[in-house]
Design a protein around this motif. Structure first.
Motif, PDB file in Angstrom:
ATOM      1  N   LEU A 112       1.164  -5.825 -27.476  1.00  9.01           N
ATOM      2  CA  LEU A 112       1.702  -6.284 -28.764  1.00  9.01           C
ATOM      3  C   LEU A 112       0.548  -6.817 -29.607  1.00  9.01           C
ATOM      4  CD1 LEU A 112       5.013  -8.286 -28.117  1.00  9.01           C
ATOM      5  CD2 LEU A 112       4.738  -5.928 -28.893  1.00  9.01           C
ATOM      6  N   ARG A 133       2.763   1.017 -40.963  1.00  7.74           N
ATOM      7  CA  ARG A 133       3.910   1.899 -40.749  1.00  7.74           C
ATOM      8  C   ARG A 133       3.675   3.238 -41.444  1.00  7.74           C
ATOM      9  NH1 ARG A 133       8.180  -1.217 -42.559  1.00  7.74           N
ATOM     10  NH2 ARG A 133       8.820  -1.851 -40.470  1.00  7.74           N
ATOM     11  N   TRP A 158       3.185 -15.431 -27.004  1.00  5.20           N
ATOM     12  CA  TRP A 158       3.003 -14.230 -27.820  1.00  5.20           C
ATOM     13  C   TRP A 158       1.517 -14.149 -28.191  1.00  5.20           C
ATOM     14  CZ3 TRP A 158       6.922 -10.931 -30.162  1.00  5.20           C
ATOM     15  CH2 TRP A 158       8.192 -11.140 -29.609  1.00  5.20           C
ATOM     16  N   PRO A 159       0.933 -12.952 -28.194  1.00  7.63           N
ATOM     17  CA  PRO A 159      -0.510 -12.845 -28.431  1.00  7.63           C
ATOM     18  C   PRO A 159      -0.931 -13.516 -29.745  1.00  7.63           C
ATOM     19  CG  PRO A 159       0.389 -10.737 -27.729  1.00  7.63           C
ATOM     20  CD  PRO A 159       1.553 -11.650 -27.928  1.00  7.63           C
ATOM     21  N   PHE A 173      14.809  -1.107 -31.428  1.00  6.72           N
ATOM     22  CA  PHE A 173      13.774  -0.903 -32.439  1.00  6.72           C
ATOM     23  C   PHE A 173      13.349   0.553 -32.437  1.00  6.72           C
ATOM     24  CE2 PHE A 173      13.897  -5.372 -31.944  1.00  6.72           C
ATOM     25  CZ  PHE A 173      13.545  -5.882 -33.181  1.00  6.72           C
ATOM     26  N   TRP A 174      13.301   1.110 -33.630  1.00  8.95           N
ATOM     27  CA  TRP A 174      12.980   2.537 -33.755  1.00  8.95           C
ATOM     28  C   TRP A 174      11.478   2.783 -33.582  1.00  8.95           C
ATOM     29  CZ3 TRP A 174      17.808   2.033 -33.678  1.00  8.95           C
ATOM     30  CH2 TRP A 174      18.671   3.113 -33.783  1.00  8.95           C
ATOM     31  N   THR A 175      11.157   3.872 -32.925  1.00  9.95           N
ATOM     32  CA  THR A 175       9.771   4.220 -32.677  1.00  9.95           C
ATOM     33  C   THR A 175       9.194   4.963 -33.894  1.00  9.95           C
ATOM     34  OG1 THR A 175      10.137   4.303 -30.307  1.00  9.95           O
ATOM     35  CG2 THR A 175       8.308   5.597 -31.153  1.00  9.95           C
ATOM     36  N   HIS A 176       7.946   4.635 -34.227  1.00 14.92           N
ATOM     37  CA  HIS A 176       7.338   5.284 -35.397  1.00 14.92           C
ATOM     38  C   HIS A 176       6.517   6.498 -35.016  1.00 14.92           C
ATOM     39  CE1 HIS A 176       8.421   1.409 -37.078  1.00 14.92           C
ATOM     40  NE2 HIS A 176       8.515   2.077 -38.205  1.00 14.92           N
ATOM     41  N   HIS A 177       5.922   6.437 -33.853  1.00 11.75           N
ATOM     42  CA  HIS A 177       5.188   7.622 -33.397  1.00 11.75           C
ATOM     43  C   HIS A 177       5.433   7.761 -31.907  1.00 11.75           C
ATOM     44  CE1 HIS A 177       2.138  10.749 -33.226  1.00 11.75           C
ATOM     45  NE2 HIS A 177       1.728  10.201 -32.100  1.00 11.75           N
ATOM     46  N   TYR A 178       5.953   8.915 -31.520  1.00 12.81           N
ATOM     47  CA  TYR A 178       6.315   9.109 -30.119  1.00 12.81           C
ATOM     48  C   TYR A 178       5.683  10.386 -29.605  1.00 12.81           C
ATOM     49  CZ  TYR A 178       9.326   9.366 -25.949  1.00 12.81           C
ATOM     50  OH  TYR A 178       9.801   9.423 -24.667  1.00 12.81           O
ATOM     51  N   TYR A 238       4.357  -7.351 -35.280  1.00 16.04           N
ATOM     52  CA  TYR A 238       3.547  -6.862 -34.161  1.00 16.04           C
ATOM     53  C   TYR A 238       3.582  -5.337 -34.097  1.00 16.04           C
ATOM     54  CZ  TYR A 238       3.527 -11.686 -32.585  1.00 16.04           C
ATOM     55  OH  TYR A 238       3.333 -13.038 -32.509  1.00 16.04           O
ATOM     56  N   ASN A 243      13.553   1.347 -27.389  1.00 19.56           N
ATOM     57  CA  ASN A 243      12.978  -0.003 -27.307  1.00 19.56           C
ATOM     58  C   ASN A 243      14.083  -0.999 -27.565  1.00 19.56           C
ATOM     59  OD1 ASN A 243      10.176   1.101 -27.489  1.00 19.56           O
ATOM     60  ND2 ASN A 243      10.873   1.644 -29.552  1.00 19.56           N
ATOM     61  N   TRP A 250       4.148   4.185 -30.507  1.00 21.19           N
ATOM     62  CA  TRP A 250       3.868   3.005 -31.306  1.00 21.19           C
ATOM     63  C   TRP A 250       5.133   2.634 -32.059  1.00 21.19           C
ATOM     64  CZ3 TRP A 250      -1.000   6.035 -32.311  1.00 21.19           C
ATOM     65  CH2 TRP A 250      -2.156   5.392 -31.809  1.00 21.19           C
ATOM     66  N   TYR A 251       5.445   1.361 -32.062  1.00 19.14           N
ATOM     67  CA  TYR A 251       6.505   0.931 -32.977  1.00 19.14           C
ATOM     68  C   TYR A 251       6.180  -0.439 -33.538  1.00 19.14           C
ATOM     69  CZ  TYR A 251       8.881  -2.061 -29.388  1.00 19.14           C
ATOM     70  OH  TYR A 251       9.209  -3.012 -28.453  1.00 19.14           O
ATOM     71  N   LEU A 252       6.835  -0.767 -34.636  1.00 13.91           N
ATOM     72  CA  LEU A 252       6.599  -2.054 -35.278  1.00 13.91           C
ATOM     73  C   LEU A 252       7.729  -3.009 -34.937  1.00 13.91           C
ATOM     74  CD1 LEU A 252       5.294  -1.201 -38.834  1.00 13.91           C
ATOM     75  CD2 LEU A 252       4.175  -2.628 -37.128  1.00 13.91           C
ATOM     76  N   LEU A 253       7.335  -4.139 -34.381  1.00  9.34           N
ATOM     77  CA  LEU A 253       8.311  -5.185 -34.105  1.00  9.34           C
ATOM     78  C   LEU A 253       8.209  -6.153 -35.275  1.00  9.34           C
ATOM     79  CD1 LEU A 253      10.300  -6.288 -31.973  1.00  9.34           C
ATOM     80  CD2 LEU A 253       8.393  -7.555 -30.994  1.00  9.34           C
ATOM     81  N   ASP A 254       9.119  -6.029 -36.246  1.00 15.96           N
ATOM     82  CA  ASP A 254       8.947  -6.818 -37.464  1.00 15.96           C
ATOM     83  C   ASP A 254       9.643  -8.173 -37.390  1.00 15.96           C
ATOM     84  OD1 ASP A 254      11.399  -5.663 -37.512  1.00 15.96           O
ATOM     85  OD2 ASP A 254      11.210  -4.772 -39.507  1.00 15.96           O
ATOM     86  N   ASP A 255      10.550  -8.298 -36.418  1.00 17.76           N
ATOM     87  CA  ASP A 255      11.214  -9.588 -36.198  1.00 17.76           C
ATOM     88  C   ASP A 255      12.028  -9.430 -34.923  1.00 17.76           C
ATOM     89  OD1 ASP A 255      12.002 -12.178 -36.524  1.00 17.76           O
ATOM     90  OD2 ASP A 255      13.198 -11.857 -38.343  1.00 17.76           O
TER      91      ASP A 255
END
Lengths: 531, 227, 228
Positions: C14, C33, B63-64, B133-138, C79, B12, C58-63
């Protein structure tokens, strides 16, 4: 055009000594107990280190027109621990790459060194604390080898234990040295390794390397629109792929330490002892070769990409054409030697050079499916030339964009002997040395992605049939070796080799830095200053 | 946290677009799907390291926002969201882009703030790393397969179905001929896969994580909800 | 602008996470997280039971990251990014996600603004529509067959290559008999079984029988020309 100070680089960087008439070698490893002693010792041996200064060709030697070549060479390289032990400050070491600092043992998972190749099975010399210095001697004769060894051992004894020559190579002799040397047949040196292949045919050609310009054919990088059979198809690789301190193929300088002079004109050296299971190889070739069209030698050729005599499969589809090709090369060599009339000699020199270039002057563009040279063959995997563009002309910036940054300078010689009655347990194999600007991007990548994996060649998990770490257990039949290899058949069905065992196992090795003469001088003087 | 699912790696990258460039970027995206630019993307296809990848544009004011209580964003730039599922190591992927298809890459990214260009390699590496950005669940449906494996397998299957549907009704000789024809025509699609080889030292982290998971099963999400 | 490439679809969502803290006194981003980290991987992933999921994350876009020398941007919300590449209509995929992974979605999206009204698959689709970011260009480097076709094809390629190796050089009569038996065992036309299990990362796990697993019970979906 890059010009390298060949007097400042160590000789093994630009010269495969074997090709210059040095068939014998010894490799030793040192441990530094006292930094001061090591610096004194380095000062003493520094004048004897062999540089890359051009050597006159052998014919000029014979006529006494040039100073004689050294009877034996000497080269030195340091592990990360070795640089620290001789007094390089932490700040300078920090800038050196992670894989170098971890060493080969620390990278064994990436290199596929598992099972019998796992570090716990390596030679005893690799079981202790890290080795510090790699020392190599190449010699023209046994007597020269003995003299150089004795002199070097005296120099080490003079350190009073400050610098120790380590033991544990698991070879014959007094175990202080890893012996290596070209194999001989009927007393004549032959450039073959234990599986019977002529080796050391091709070596990357880079700007400033000092080799004759025609060597660029087949050894440089493939050029779009050029003819692979002549110089229009090739260009020299960037110097920085092999020597630190010069721009590389990505238009930038490779990594450098602080101060920059510590790394400039130096490079990284991989030392790797590879045991060959010669008996298994011969057995597999003879059993499988019975059914394989063309027999055992054709099968061996399909795995290597070259016939045992060195002729490339890309040029020579069968044994007869391979034999004819090499006979012609031999005929020209002999005729050239005997020629006396200058014009005739010049003509024969040219014809010989031309025939020799044909050993390398191909790029697989006309053999994408591998009907002639299998896609997974050893020489095609380790240097795919333009094959990874898959015939999609113009898809990449240059035809070999995915290959140019993965090239390796290979040095090394076989060790041990393999008579007809030999067993796998006998001590024989090859000492492989790789020189490159980035161990991770070059040596490790080739090992990981091209030797022990096949996805870049669209071959699933297939590995290099010659040197890959084949699975020890077949998925279907545990206890049976699990390697496999596909030989494309062109207009015929492919041929599959199943139950492929591991023919090559790692017996040890490490990563070293090969400093320039200037840097060796700084190390000896103890004045490496990063700030 | 894991960017790795077997042979697939999840990337990402989120980067700001230079002011006023959004429409041009959209145009390029649209053109990428047409014949006009498809040749530019021939390299991407030939690399064949990618399962699926994509670019999305997020205008700075869009942005949403789902609730009037939710703070609104106050940004200077529009943003580019890039995602990719590729085979091999991070270095191989980024290096391949940089050395093989720098022009295609620059076409997609040159309107980004701070984009250094894809050559030289080191600043490009640093740019991607900085904005990743690192993925948390893939999740991948086939961690054992690369994109090449999927494509080869899907090419092979119809031929197998065809031969299987009539194999028992042919004479032995006829069958043998058809079988050999199938092997000849499909030879580039034959091959075996196995577990992914170790491609980075991150692999050790994945193995370790599996080990921990197996010894300490994860708490069911329903019990863990914090609100 | 395209969220599709043939029958392959891209979904980018998002979801802004709520401000403040959870009942447990954790920030919503931290809690989300932690939840994501605890999800089982591979065959145990919530996505493994949703038909036609090629890849998902899923990933967290924190900034957003500051580029230096430019104007400094920061986000006022965190997000939760959901990115999916799947086969067939996205609405169908979202319905299936709701059906097969509802408890995970509820636990996770409770952390997000605007989710508290979601009670049904329809509500879920509507929620996603509000958070969705259109994909500008979607590159398909693989293919766009239904997942079950891909998995069956992978299974067959593995089995058939092994067959070819084992029967190399056999006379035609024996070869034919062996192939007929092979086809009867591996059923090239039957997408349901035997095949690979989605999400398996070892060969052993890929072919292990899991009778109660959802996707095998699902229809293949087939090729449809929906308008999403």
């Amino acid at each position: 055009m890059t010009v390298i100070d060949l007097h400042d680089v160590q000789g093994n960087l630009v010269k495969p000594y074997g090709r210059y008439g040095y068939p014998l070698a010894r490799y030793g490893f040192l441990r530094i107990r006292s930094g001061d002693a090591a610096r004194h010792w380095l000062q003493a041996v520094l004048p004897h280190v062999t540089t890359g200064a051009p050597w006159p060709d052998r014919r000029a030697q014979q006529y006494g027109a040039a100073p004689p070549l050294p009877e034996a060479t000497l080269n030195l390289a340091f592990s990360a621990a070795g640089l620290k032990a001789i007094g390089v400050p932490e700040k300078s070491l920090d800038a050196l790459p992670e894989e170098f600092r971890l060493g080969m043992r620390g990278r064994c998972d990436l290199l596929g060194d598992d099972g019998p190749s796992a570090p716990e099975h390596w030679d005893p010399i690799w079981q202790g604390p890290a080795v510090h210095v790699w020392v190599s001697i190449n010699a023209r004769s046994e007597a020269a080898l003995q003299r150089q060894t004795a002199w070097l051992q005296d120099s080490l004894e003079a350190t009073d234990g400050g610098v120790e020559l380590l033991t544990g190579h698991r070879g014959p002799g007094d175990d202080c040295w890893q012996e290596a040397g070209a194999l001989t047949e009927q007393g004549r040196v032959v450039p073959r390794e234990h599986f019977g292949f002529v080796d050391g045919i091709s070596d990357p050609y880079f700007e400033g390397c000092g080799q004759p310009p025609e060597h660029v054919i087949g050894e440089g990088k493939p050029q779009r629109g050029g003819n692979p059979r002549d110089a229009s198809g090739w260009a020299p690789l960037a110097t920085g792929e092999f020597v630190l301190g010069y721009p590389d193929e990505a238009d930038e300088y490779p990594l450098s330490a602080l101060p920059q002079i510590l790394t400039r004109n130096g490079t990284f050296l991989v030392y790797r002892k590879l045991h060959q299971n010669v008996a298994s190889w011969r057995r597999y070739m003879s059993e499988m070769g019975r059914n394989f069209p063309g027999g055992a030698d054709a099968l061996a050729a399909s795995m290597a990409g070259r016939w045992p005599n060195g002729a490339p499969l890309s040029e020579c589809p069968d044994q007869a054409s391979a034999d004819a090709f090499m006979a012609e090369l031999e005929r020209l060599r002999e005729a050239r030697r005997l020629a006396t009339e200058p014009a005739e000699k010049a003509r024969l020199d040219k014809a010989y050079a031309c025939q020799q270039q044909r050993l390398k002057a191909f790029n697989y563009a006309d053999d994408l499916a591998g009907g002639r040279c299998p896609v997974g063959a050893h020489i095609r995997r380790t240097n795919p030339r333009g094959a990874l563009e898959y015939g999609q002309e113009g898809a990449f910036r240059t035809p070999a964009a995915l290959t140019d940054r993965r090239r390796l300078l290979r040095r090394g010689l076989p060790y041990g002997s393999s008579p007809p009655e030999t067993t796998d347990a006998d001590e024989h194999g090859i000492i492989l040395m790789v020189l490159n600007a980035s161990i991770k991007r070059q040596f490790e990548f080739v090992q990981q992605k091209w030797i022990n994996y096949g996805n870049d060649f669209r071959l699933g998990n297939e590995r290099d049939p010659l040197v890959g770490n084949q699975p020890l257990d077949d998925a279907e039949v545990p206890g049976q070796p699990g390697g496999h290899y596909k030989i494309p058949g062109g207009a015929q069905p492919p041929w599959f080799c199943a139950r492929l065992p591991r023919f090559v196992e790692t017996r040890g090795g490490d990563y070293f830095f090969l400093p320039s003469l200037s840097a060796l001088h700084m190390l000896a003087a103890g004045n490496v200053d990063p700030t | 946290m894991s960017n790795i699912a077997g042979k697939a790696y999840a990337m990402n990258v989120v980067t700001p677009l230079k002011p006023g460039q959004r429409w041009l970027a959209r145009l390029i995206h649209w053109l990428a799907g047409t014949r006009l630019l498809r040749s530019k993307l021939l390299g991407l296809r030939t690399l064949s390291l990618i399962h699926y990848a994509g670019w999305a544009i997020l205008p700075r004011r869009r942005w949403p926002r789902l609730d009037s209580a939710q703070p609104s964003e106050n940004l200077h730039y529009d943003y580019y969201l890039f995602f990719s599922n590729f085979n091999g190591s991070w270095e191989q992927y980024v290096d391949s882009f940089s050395s093989a298809i720098p022009a295609g890459l620059d076409l997609m990214w040159w309107r980004n703030v701070g984009y250094p260009g894809s050559v030289p390699r080191n600043p490009f590496h640093a740019y991607i790393e900085h904005n990743q950005f690192w993925t948390h669940h893939y999740y991948s449906a086939y961690p054992l397969a690369t994109s090449n494996d999927v494509k080869a397998a899907c090419r092979l299957r119809p031929a197998l179905c065809e031969l299987a549907s009539r194999a028992d009704r042919l004479s032995a000789q006829e069958f043998g001929q058809r079988y050999r024809t199938l092997l000849t025509e499909q030879q580039e699609h034959l091959g075996l896969v196995a577990e992914s080889p170790v491609v980075s030292l991150a692999h050790q982290a994945v193995v370790e994580r599996r080990r921990v998971e197996q010894t300490e099963p994860a708490v069911p999400p329903a019990q863990e909800s914090g609100s | 602008m395209s969220d599709r490439s043939g029958q392959a679809r891209s979904l980018v969502v998002l979801s802004p996470l709520r401000s403040g803290v959870t009942a447990a006194g954790e920030s919503f981003a931290y809690s989300a997280r932690r939840l994501l980290q605890g999800l089982p991987q591979g065959t145990g992933s919530p996505f493994a039971s949703v038909p036609d999921t090629y890849m998902a994350r899923w990933y967290l876009l924190d900034d957003v990251r500051y580029q230096g020398g430019a104007r400094e941007d920061h986000l006022n919300n965190r997000y939760l990014a959901l990115l999916v590449q799947h086969y067939g209509p996205t609405d169908r995929w979202l319905d299936n996600l709701w059906q097969y992974a509802q408890s995970t979605l509820q636990a996770l999206y409770t952390h997000a603004w605007g989710f508290d009204q979601v009670r049904s698959a329809e509500g879920w689709r509507h929620y996603i529509e509000r958070c969705r970011v259109p994909t500008g260009y979607f590159f398909n480097g693989s293919n766009d067959e239904p997942l079950m076709t891909q998995l069956k094809a992978l299974y067959l390629r593995q089995q058939f290559t092994a067959f070819v190796m084992q029967h190399q050089g056999l006379p035609d009569t024996q070869l034919q008999a062996a192939f007929v038996a092979w086809a009867a065992e591996h059923q090239p036309d039957n997408l349901t079984a035997p095949t690979w299990q989605p999400g398996a990362d070892t060969l052993h796990e890929a072919t292990a029988v899991q009778a109660d697993h959802a996707p095998t019970a699902q229809p293949a979906g087939g090729r449809t020309d929906d308008g999403d």
